[in-house]
Scaffold this active site. Sequence first.
Site, PDB file in Angstrom:
ATOM      1  N   THR A 216      27.392  13.718   7.271  1.00  0.00           N
ATOM      2  CA  THR A 216      28.775  13.259   7.120  1.00  0.00           C
ATOM      3  C   THR A 216      29.014  12.672   5.744  1.00  0.00           C
ATOM      4  O   THR A 216      28.108  12.117   5.118  1.00  0.00           O
ATOM      5  CB  THR A 216      29.142  12.200   8.176  1.00  0.00           C
ATOM      6  OG1 THR A 216      28.276  11.065   8.033  1.00  0.00           O
ATOM      7  CG2 THR A 216      29.043  12.764   9.583  1.00  0.00           C
ATOM      8  N   GLU A 264      33.810   8.882   9.148  1.00  0.00           N
ATOM      9  CA  GLU A 264      32.658   9.753   8.901  1.00  0.00           C
ATOM     10  C   GLU A 264      33.111  11.193   9.123  1.00  0.00           C
ATOM     11  O   GLU A 264      33.493  11.569  10.228  1.00  0.00           O
ATOM     12  CB  GLU A 264      31.518   9.407   9.849  1.00  0.00           C
ATOM     13  CG  GLU A 264      31.029   7.971   9.716  1.00  0.00           C
ATOM     14  CD  GLU A 264      30.049   7.593  10.811  1.00  0.00           C
ATOM     15  OE1 GLU A 264      28.851   7.473  10.507  1.00  0.00           O
ATOM     16  OE2 GLU A 264      30.486   7.431  11.962  1.00  0.00           O
TER      17      GLU A 264
END
Length: 317
Positions: A216, A264
Amino acid sequence: MPVSSSPAFIVLRGSDPLPPTLARPVLAIGNFDGVHRGHRAVFEAARSMARERGAPALALTFEPHPRTFFSPQTAPFRLTPEGAKLRQIAASGLEGAIVLPFDQALATMDAEAFVRDILVGRYGVSGIAVGFDFHFGRARAGSPTFLEGAGRRHGFAVTVVDPMRDEDDPISSTAIRKALSAGQVGHAAHMLGRPFTVTAEVRHGDKRGRTIGFPTANLALAGNIDLAFGIYAVRANTADGRRFDGVANFGRRPTFDNGAPLLEVHLFDFTGDLYGQTLEVELHAYLRPELKFEGIDALVAQIAEDARRARAVLAQL
């Protein structure tokens, strides 16, 4: 990111003088947080007035937002920080923007002085366009009705734009914030006229995502952003102009640390390093609330399902 891709768009600040090419302007005046469909109706009214007069059309806006000046601890989060707001104004077809610092002097200036000294004395306006709920001056004494009277006294035209409605309710920055806090990103996008977008620098995180197959890009958003915790289908634009579909979690990661809120973003089919770069993320759909899982296997299975759903949603756009 630049304010505008067009070199013709001019940004003036404070007491910067108008260049001769922008003399006798028509001004669209407002805070314009979000630059939503109602704001763009004000811009179009200003452009229409300007065409009739053979004059330039500009926005006049304020930084910081007056509510941030008066109550910084309780002010609502900004839908469009200054840079994003100016980019959206530039995209609206206006020829420029004037950014007035909202400080103690402006906060205590009475409405008549604002008209006389700034609108007429400094900018020599030929016309003004405002929304139905625009107020200005000390104690918010300046109203659209006051502006209409001031226009007759000082010789400039005034157009007051009626509210643009979403079903029965006026479109407003407040209504958009309420929708985002409830996870209603589609409704917010309808009022904005585009997806709600956040922009931030990619920072180093705990790097758990890469160990479970879902790396991420981590973005710390404005501290007071009131966005529903949960999973979103997103599209992201990188600083070098590439565009990726993805899935994102905004929240505190209760399975791991229940820490500070973080966005994220897992970008599909992306390889490379984004650390330190600016990422622009569009929220297209809210998929589910943030959940706590009993183990990594359950979490990974759910992320895979979230990614599948996000791909399906984004493929329909």
